[in-house]
Motif scaffolding. Structure first.
Motif, PDB file in Angstrom:
ATOM      1  N   ARG A  51     -62.061-132.736  10.526  1.00  0.00           N
ATOM      2  CA  ARG A  51     -62.441-134.075  11.006  1.00  0.00           C
ATOM      3  C   ARG A  51     -63.360-134.045  12.229  1.00  0.00           C
ATOM      4  O   ARG A  51     -63.913-135.073  12.612  1.00  0.00           O
ATOM      5  CB  ARG A  51     -61.195-134.878  11.352  1.00  0.00           C
ATOM      6  N   LEU A  52     -63.495-132.892  12.844  1.00  0.00           N
ATOM      7  CA  LEU A  52     -64.365-132.783  14.022  1.00  0.00           C
ATOM      8  C   LEU A  52     -65.828-132.933  13.624  1.00  0.00           C
ATOM      9  O   LEU A  52     -66.213-132.611  12.499  1.00  0.00           O
ATOM     10  CB  LEU A  52     -64.172-131.418  14.691  1.00  0.00           C
ATOM     11  N   PRO A  53     -66.665-133.369  14.577  1.00  0.00           N
ATOM     12  CA  PRO A  53     -68.110-133.379  14.317  1.00  0.00           C
ATOM     13  C   PRO A  53     -68.583-131.947  14.022  1.00  0.00           C
ATOM     14  O   PRO A  53     -68.018-130.980  14.539  1.00  0.00           O
ATOM     15  CB  PRO A  53     -68.706-133.887  15.627  1.00  0.00           C
ATOM     16  N   PRO A  54     -69.609-131.797  13.195  1.00  0.00           N
ATOM     17  CA  PRO A  54     -70.044-130.460  12.764  1.00  0.00           C
ATOM     18  C   PRO A  54     -70.306-129.467  13.892  1.00  0.00           C
ATOM     19  O   PRO A  54     -69.936-128.299  13.774  1.00  0.00           O
ATOM     20  CB  PRO A  54     -71.324-130.739  11.981  1.00  0.00           C
ATOM     21  N   LYS A  55     -70.919-129.892  14.987  1.00  0.00           N
ATOM     22  CA  LYS A  55     -71.229-128.926  16.049  1.00  0.00           C
ATOM     23  C   LYS A  55     -69.958-128.353  16.680  1.00  0.00           C
ATOM     24  O   LYS A  55     -69.901-127.177  17.008  1.00  0.00           O
ATOM     25  CB  LYS A  55     -72.141-129.534  17.107  1.00  0.00           C
ATOM     26  N   TYR A  56     -68.914-129.176  16.814  1.00  0.00           N
ATOM     27  CA  TYR A  56     -67.656-128.686  17.366  1.00  0.00           C
ATOM     28  C   TYR A  56     -66.901-127.871  16.324  1.00  0.00           C
ATOM     29  O   TYR A  56     -66.343-126.826  16.626  1.00  0.00           O
ATOM     30  CB  TYR A  56     -66.786-129.835  17.859  1.00  0.00           C
ATOM     31  N   ARG A  57     -66.876-128.358  15.097  1.00  0.00           N
ATOM     32  CA  ARG A  57     -66.175-127.669  14.010  1.00  0.00           C
ATOM     33  C   ARG A  57     -66.750-126.272  13.801  1.00  0.00           C
ATOM     34  O   ARG A  57     -66.014-125.300  13.685  1.00  0.00           O
ATOM     35  CB  ARG A  57     -66.280-128.485  12.722  1.00  0.00           C
ATOM     36  N   ASP A  58     -68.079-126.162  13.781  1.00  0.00           N
ATOM     37  CA  ASP A  58     -68.713-124.864  13.559  1.00  0.00           C
ATOM     38  C   ASP A  58     -68.388-123.885  14.677  1.00  0.00           C
ATOM     39  O   ASP A  58     -68.068-122.723  14.423  1.00  0.00           O
ATOM     40  CB  ASP A  58     -70.226-125.029  13.424  1.00  0.00           C
ATOM     41  N   SER A  59     -68.480-124.353  15.920  1.00  0.00           N
ATOM     42  CA  SER A  59     -68.187-123.474  17.050  1.00  0.00           C
ATOM     43  C   SER A  59     -66.738-123.010  17.031  1.00  0.00           C
ATOM     44  O   SER A  59     -66.447-121.830  17.242  1.00  0.00           O
ATOM     45  CB  SER A  59     -68.486-124.191  18.368  1.00  0.00           C
ATOM     46  N   ILE A  60     -65.828-123.927  16.759  1.00  0.00           N
ATOM     47  CA  ILE A  60     -64.412-123.565  16.717  1.00  0.00           C
ATOM     48  C   ILE A  60     -64.141-122.613  15.566  1.00  0.00           C
ATOM     49  O   ILE A  60     -63.409-121.633  15.716  1.00  0.00           O
ATOM     50  CB  ILE A  60     -63.537-124.834  16.638  1.00  0.00           C
ATOM     51  N   TYR A  61     -64.738-122.862  14.408  1.00  0.00           N
ATOM     52  CA  TYR A  61     -64.539-121.978  13.261  1.00  0.00           C
ATOM     53  C   TYR A  61     -65.033-120.567  13.569  1.00  0.00           C
ATOM     54  O   TYR A  61     -64.328-119.591  13.342  1.00  0.00           O
ATOM     55  CB  TYR A  61     -65.256-122.530  12.030  1.00  0.00           C
ATOM     56  N   LEU A  62     -66.243-120.455  14.089  1.00  0.00           N
ATOM     57  CA  LEU A  62     -66.789-119.131  14.377  1.00  0.00           C
ATOM     58  C   LEU A  62     -65.981-118.404  15.450  1.00  0.00           C
ATOM     59  O   LEU A  62     -65.771-117.192  15.370  1.00  0.00           O
ATOM     60  CB  LEU A  62     -68.257-119.240  14.804  1.00  0.00           C
ATOM     61  N   TYR A  63     -65.502-119.139  16.430  1.00  0.00           N
ATOM     62  CA  TYR A  63     -64.775-118.521  17.538  1.00  0.00           C
ATOM     63  C   TYR A  63     -63.361-118.093  17.118  1.00  0.00           C
ATOM     64  O   TYR A  63     -62.949-116.964  17.369  1.00  0.00           O
ATOM     65  CB  TYR A  63     -64.701-119.497  18.715  1.00  0.00           C
ATOM     66  N   TYR A  64     -62.628-118.987  16.465  1.00  0.00           N
ATOM     67  CA  TYR A  64     -61.229-118.704  16.156  1.00  0.00           C
ATOM     68  C   TYR A  64     -61.011-118.027  14.802  1.00  0.00           C
ATOM     69  O   TYR A  64     -60.137-117.185  14.667  1.00  0.00           O
ATOM     70  CB  TYR A  64     -60.396-119.985  16.232  1.00  0.00           C
ATOM     71  N   PHE A  65     -61.781-118.405  13.795  1.00  0.00           N
ATOM     72  CA  PHE A  65     -61.552-117.856  12.465  1.00  0.00           C
ATOM     73  C   PHE A  65     -62.374-116.598  12.204  1.00  0.00           C
ATOM     74  O   PHE A  65     -61.898-115.658  11.592  1.00  0.00           O
ATOM     75  CB  PHE A  65     -61.834-118.904  11.384  1.00  0.00           C
ATOM     76  N   GLU A  66     -63.616-116.584  12.639  1.00  0.00           N
ATOM     77  CA  GLU A  66     -64.468-115.406  12.453  1.00  0.00           C
ATOM     78  C   GLU A  66     -64.354-114.442  13.634  1.00  0.00           C
ATOM     79  O   GLU A  66     -64.895-113.346  13.593  1.00  0.00           O
ATOM     80  CB  GLU A  66     -65.931-115.822  12.278  1.00  0.00           C
ATOM     81  N   GLU A  67     -63.687-114.875  14.698  1.00  0.00           N
ATOM     82  CA  GLU A  67     -63.436-114.071  15.890  1.00  0.00           C
ATOM     83  C   GLU A  67     -64.718-113.541  16.534  1.00  0.00           C
ATOM     84  O   GLU A  67     -64.786-112.403  16.988  1.00  0.00           O
ATOM     85  CB  GLU A  67     -62.468-112.941  15.570  1.00  0.00           C
ATOM     86  N   LEU A  68     -65.731-114.392  16.570  1.00  0.00           N
ATOM     87  CA  LEU A  68     -66.967-114.041  17.261  1.00  0.00           C
ATOM     88  C   LEU A  68     -66.863-114.470  18.712  1.00  0.00           C
ATOM     89  O   LEU A  68     -66.191-115.457  19.035  1.00  0.00           O
ATOM     90  CB  LEU A  68     -68.166-114.739  16.606  1.00  0.00           C
ATOM     91  N   SER A  69     -67.538-113.754  19.584  1.00  0.00           N
ATOM     92  CA  SER A  69     -67.556-114.130  20.991  1.00  0.00           C
ATOM     93  C   SER A  69     -68.536-115.274  21.200  1.00  0.00           C
ATOM     94  O   SER A  69     -69.353-115.589  20.324  1.00  0.00           O
ATOM     95  CB  SER A  69     -67.977-112.934  21.850  1.00  0.00           C
ATOM     96  N   VAL A  70     -68.466-115.884  22.355  1.00  0.00           N
ATOM     97  CA  VAL A  70     -69.387-116.973  22.682  1.00  0.00           C
ATOM     98  C   VAL A  70     -70.828-116.459  22.631  1.00  0.00           C
ATOM     99  O   VAL A  70     -71.717-117.129  22.101  1.00  0.00           O
ATOM    100  CB  VAL A  70     -69.060-117.561  24.076  1.00  0.00           C
ATOM    101  N   GLN A  71     -71.047-115.270  23.130  1.00  0.00           N
ATOM    102  CA  GLN A  71     -72.390-114.687  23.118  1.00  0.00           C
ATOM    103  C   GLN A  71     -72.874-114.475  21.683  1.00  0.00           C
ATOM    104  O   GLN A  71     -74.028-114.767  21.367  1.00  0.00           O
ATOM    105  CB  GLN A  71     -72.396-113.366  23.880  1.00  0.00           C
ATOM    106  N   GLU A  72     -72.025-113.982  20.816  1.00  0.00           N
ATOM    107  CA  GLU A  72     -72.410-113.756  19.421  1.00  0.00           C
ATOM    108  C   GLU A  72     -72.733-115.075  18.712  1.00  0.00           C
ATOM    109  O   GLU A  72     -73.701-115.166  17.956  1.00  0.00           O
ATOM    110  CB  GLU A  72     -71.292-113.023  18.667  1.00  0.00           C
ATOM    111  N   ILE A  73     -71.922-116.098  18.981  1.00  0.00           N
ATOM    112  CA  ILE A  73     -72.176-117.410  18.382  1.00  0.00           C
ATOM    113  C   ILE A  73     -73.510-117.955  18.871  1.00  0.00           C
ATOM    114  O   ILE A  73     -74.298-118.499  18.089  1.00  0.00           O
ATOM    115  CB  ILE A  73     -71.035-118.389  18.701  1.00  0.00           C
ATOM    116  N   ALA A  74     -73.772-117.795  20.161  1.00  0.00           N
ATOM    117  CA  ALA A  74     -75.037-118.275  20.731  1.00  0.00           C
ATOM    118  C   ALA A  74     -76.230-117.582  20.091  1.00  0.00           C
ATOM    119  O   ALA A  74     -77.238-118.221  19.774  1.00  0.00           O
ATOM    120  CB  ALA A  74     -75.039-118.062  22.244  1.00  0.00           C
ATOM    121  N   GLU A  75     -76.124-116.291  19.877  1.00  0.00           N
ATOM    122  CA  GLU A  75     -77.224-115.555  19.254  1.00  0.00           C
ATOM    123  C   GLU A  75     -77.434-115.981  17.805  1.00  0.00           C
ATOM    124  O   GLU A  75     -78.562-116.121  17.352  1.00  0.00           O
ATOM    125  CB  GLU A  75     -76.955-114.050  19.327  1.00  0.00           C
ATOM    126  N   LEU A  76     -76.347-116.174  17.077  1.00  0.00           N
ATOM    127  CA  LEU A  76     -76.453-116.546  15.668  1.00  0.00           C
ATOM    128  C   LEU A  76     -77.006-117.952  15.477  1.00  0.00           C
ATOM    129  O   LEU A  76     -77.794-118.195  14.580  1.00  0.00           O
ATOM    130  CB  LEU A  76     -75.090-116.446  14.985  1.00  0.00           C
TER     131      LEU A  76
END
Length: 92
Positions: free
Chosen positions: A42-67
């Motif tokens: 139900r979250l807006p896409p920008k929040y949902r994507d960041s949370i998914y990548l951080y918690y489910f894919e276990e990427l760091s903030v730096q990795e998410i920023a680069e991707l």
């Protein structure tokens, strides 16, 4: 050259180890996990994507920023606001 190689590895990892959020029907045997996943959808896409990548894919903030080609501070803000919205949804 090393930076490009790192990006390639991250892209490969993201492409091979991801699950389409819309295709998930059950998260675990515990009903509360399914409810949390429903709230994440139900979250807006920008929040949902960041949370998914951080918690489910276990990427760091730096990795998410680069991707995503988004600044690290923006990713941190998305995570913070996404968590706040999840907290508000849970409290209702």
């Amino acid at each position: 050259m090393a930076l490009n190689e790192c990006r390639s590895v991250l892209r490969y990892r993201l492409r091979k180890n991801t699950v389409d959020l819309n295709s998930i029907t059950s998260f675990s045997k515990d009903g509360s996990d399914i409810e949390i996943l429903d709230l994440i959808f139900r979250l807006p896409p920008k929040y949902r994507d960041s949370i998914y990548l951080y918690y489910f894919e276990e990427l760091s903030v730096q990795e998410i920023a680069e991707l995503t080609k988004i600044k690290e501070n923006t990713i941190k803000t998305h995570l913070k606001r996404g968590r706040e919205q999840l907290k508000d949804m849970i409290m209702l």
